[in-house]
Scaffold this active site. Structure first.
Site, PDB file in Angstrom:
ATOM      1  N   TYR A 161       0.808  -1.217   0.000  1.00 26.09           N
ATOM      2  CA  TYR A 161       0.000   0.000   0.000  1.00 26.09           C
ATOM      3  C   TYR A 161       0.841   1.266   0.000  1.00 26.09           C
ATOM      4  CZ  TYR A 161      -4.608  -2.082   0.516  1.00 26.09           C
ATOM      5  OH  TYR A 161      -5.779  -2.752   0.289  1.00 26.09           O
ATOM      6  N   LYS A 232       1.903 -13.989   6.329  1.00 22.56           N
ATOM      7  CA  LYS A 232       2.130 -15.036   5.331  1.00 22.56           C
ATOM      8  C   LYS A 232       3.609 -15.388   5.311  1.00 22.56           C
ATOM      9  CE  LYS A 232       0.475 -17.754   2.146  1.00 22.56           C
ATOM     10  NZ  LYS A 232      -0.261 -18.955   2.566  1.00 22.56           N
ATOM     11  N   ASP A 333      -3.934 -17.200   5.356  1.00 22.43           N
ATOM     12  CA  ASP A 333      -5.021 -17.970   4.743  1.00 22.43           C
ATOM     13  C   ASP A 333      -5.752 -18.810   5.776  1.00 22.43           C
ATOM     14  OD1 ASP A 333      -2.367 -19.037   4.617  1.00 22.43           O
ATOM     15  OD2 ASP A 333      -3.115 -20.768   3.548  1.00 22.43           O
ATOM     16  N   ASP A 357      -6.448  -5.443   5.352  1.00 24.46           N
ATOM     17  CA  ASP A 357      -7.522  -5.004   4.467  1.00 24.46           C
ATOM     18  C   ASP A 357      -8.488  -6.158   4.206  1.00 24.46           C
ATOM     19  OD1 ASP A 357      -9.025  -3.429   2.805  1.00 24.46           O
ATOM     20  OD2 ASP A 357      -7.472  -3.113   1.310  1.00 24.46           O
TER      21      ASP A 357
END
Length: 466
Positions: A161, A232, A333, A357
C-alpha cells in the site's frame, strides 16, 4: 495554528485538543474537523452529527459540546478548490489532532491514487483500527455472529500500500527488471518475466513494532485475552515472516509481565503438569519428531526451553501464565477460515497492511457488512475516524443509506477522547433501534417484520433509544 482553513474561520466557540507527554488533553468544547464525504456521505453526515450531538448532550447535560469544523476532501473539494485533498485540510486535522470523515471517492486516471491512503501517509496515521462486533438483531449470513468480537490493528504505512510500483512495459520497469535479473538474481533459478509490472513490499521493524505495541496495549487496557500476529511468513519470510518475529520481540521486550507467547505457554504447561520433566523431554513435546531433525535444530530447541524456564517460570509458571495475554500467530489464509469456524478464539489481530484489508472485510461480513463496521486511523498524537464502506453514488441524496459505520466510528472517537458515556449511548441507541426492527433498507430487506426507515428517520429512532 491558523484562524481559517480553506477560507473558513475556525469555530469561535471551541478550543483545540492538545497533546503532550503521550496524553491527549481534551477541552469540554473541542474543535473537531469533519469531512462530509462523497456520494452517500452527505446523507450519512447529516444523520450522524445529530446522533453525536444528542449523545454528548444527554451524557453530559450541556457541560460538553463539540465545535464541528468542516474541512474539504474528495469531490466537494475538487469542485470548489480544484484539489482532491487541499494542504489546508491536512493541516487542520494535524492542528486539531482529531477528525472524522465520511466515505471518499478515489480519483480515476491520475493524481492521488487514494485520498484515504494519502491522509494516512501524510499524517503518519500508522494504525488502522477496526473493531468488528456483532450488534444483536442485525441480519447475518452465519449461525452464531455473536461469536465475532475482534479488534483488528492493521499497519497503515508499509507493505504494497505504500504505492511503490512500476507499470509493465515502461522504461523504468525495464531498468529495474534488468537490474534484478542480471545483478540480484544472477546465477539463480529465479528470473522475473520481462513483461512484468513490479511492486515493492517494504516491511520494517520500526513500522511493525509500533503497530504491535499499540495492539498489545489495547489488549492490556481493555482486558482482552489474545493478540494474534497475522502473516504469510511461510512464503514471504523476510517481510511477513519478519513481521511475526519482530512482533514477538516487541511483546517480550516491552510487555513481559503482561504476556505469554503461545510457544512459551506449551513449555510452561509441560513443566506445570510434570515438575520433573527434563529440558529434553519438554522439547520433544513442543517439537514432535525432533529426533529426526538436525543436531543444530535440536540444540536450539533445547536452549529455547531452558531459557524460557530459567527466565519466566518463577513469574509465569504454576498456572500463572493462564492469566496473561496470549500472543500467538496465524498464517493469513488459515485465519480466514478460523474467523468463520471459531471466531470467539480471537480478540485482537495485528496485521501487515494488505492482510488487514482483507481480514477486516471478511470479519465485517459476519456482523452485517461494512455498513455496521467502524474504523479509525491513529498515529502518535493524531486520530482520524472514518466510514469503512464506499460512497455508493447511486444512492446519493436519497436519504436511504445506512449511516451506522460513521455513527459507530463516532462512538470510537468519543472513547478515544475519553468520553465513553457518549460512546455507549450511541452504540446502545443503534442496537436498541435495530432490536425494534427499525432499520434502513439494507437491513430491512433481510429482516422479517422490519420497518424500513429513511436515513434521517433511523437517526431519530436511535436518539429516541439513547
Amino acid at each position: 495554528m491558523k484562524q481559517a482553513y480553506n477560507g473558513k474561520a475556525i469555530p469561535a466557540n471551541g478550543k483545540a485538543i492538545e497533546y503532550s507527554g503521550g496524553v491527549f488533553h481534551v477541552p469540554d468544547n473541542p474543535i473537531i474537523p469533519f469531512i462530509e464525504g462523497d456520494g452517500t456521505g452527505r446523507d450519512i453526515w447529516k444523520a450522524s452529527v445529530r446522533i453525536f450531538d444528542a449523545a454528548v448532550e444527554k451524557a453530559y447535560g450541556g457541560k460538553r459540546k463539540v465545535a464541528w469544523f468542516e474541512v474539504y476532501a474528495g469531490e466537494k473539494s475538487f469542485n470548489e478548490f480544484k484539489q482532491w485533498l487541499p494542504d489546508e485540510t491536512v493541516e487542520a486535522i494535524r492542528d486539531f489532532r482529531v477528525g472524522i470523515k465520511g466515505p471518499l471517492t478515489t480519483p480515476v486516471g491520475g493524481g492521488i491514487r487514494s485520498i484515504n491512503v494519502a491522509l494516512r501517509q501524510l499524517l503518519d496515521l500508522y494504525a488502522c483500527i477496526r473493531p468488528v462486533k456483532y450488534l444483536k438483531g442485525v441480519p447475518s449470513p452465519v449461525k452464531n455472529p455473536e461469536r465475532m468480537n475482534v479488534v483488528i490493528f492493521r499497519e497503515n504505512t508499509e507493505d504494497v500500500y505504500i504505492g511503490i510500483e512500476w507499470q509493465s512495459g515502461t522504461p523504468e520497469v525495464k531498468k529495474l527488471i534488468d537490474f534484478l535479473n542480471k545483478d540480484m538474481l544472477r546465477g539463480g533459478p529465479k528470473q522475473i518475466r520481462t513483461d512484468s509490472g513490479i511492486s515493492i513490499k517494504p516491511i520494517s521493524p520500526f513500522g511493525t513494532k509500533r503497530l504491535v505495541r499499540r495492539a498489545i496495549q489495547h489488549a492490556v487496557d481493555h482486558k482482552r485475552r489474545t493478540v494474534t500476529l497475522v502473516h504469510k511468513g511461510n512464503i514471504q519470510k523476510f517481510t511477513e515472516g519478519a513481521f511475526r518475529d519482530w512482533g514477538y520481540e516487541l511483546a517480550v521486550d516491552e510487555f513481559r509481565d503482561q504476556i505469554v507467547t503461545e510457544r512459551e505457554s506449551w513449555i510452561l504447561d509441560n513443566k506445570d503438569r510434570n515438575p520433573n520433566c527434563t529440558v529434553e523431554q519438554n522439547a520433544r513435546m513442543i517439537e514432535p519428531g525432533i529426533e529426526q531433525a538436525t543436531e543444530d535444530f535440536r540444540k536450539s530447541v533445547f536452549a529455547e526451553v531452558k531459557t524460557v524456564l530459567d527466565r519466566i517460570y518463577s513469574s509465569h509458571g504454576q498456572g500463572k501464565w493462564k492469566k496473561k495475554i496470549m500472543v500467538n500467530d496465524r498464517i493469513a489464509d488459515s485465519i480466514f477460515q478460523q474467523v468463520v469456524t471459531r471466531a470467539d478464539e480471537y480478540d485482537v489481530l495485528a496485521t501487515p497492511n494488505l492482510n488487514g484489508d482483507y481480514i477486516s472485510d471478511a470479519c465485517a461480513g459476519q456482523i452485517g457488512g461494512l455498513g455496521m463496521a467502524p474504523g479509525a486511523n491513529i498515529g502518535d498524537g493524531y486520530g482520524c475516524f472514518e466510514a469503512t464502506h464506499g460512497t455508493a453514488p447511486k444512492y446519493a441524496d436519497k436519504d436511504v443509506i445506512n449511516p451506522s459505520s460513521v455513527m459507530l466510528s463516532g462512538a470510537m472517537m468519543f472513547d478515544f477522547l475519553g468520553w465513553p458515556e457518549a460512546a455507549q449511548l450511541i452504540e446502545g441507541g443503534i442496537e436498541r433501534a435495530i432490536g425494534q426492527k427499525k432499520v434502513t433498507y439494507d437491513l430491512e430487506r433481510m429482516m422479517e417484520g422490519g420497518t424500513k426507515l429513511r436515513t434521517s428517520e433511523f437517526a431519530t429512532a436511535i436518539i429516541a433509544n439513547m
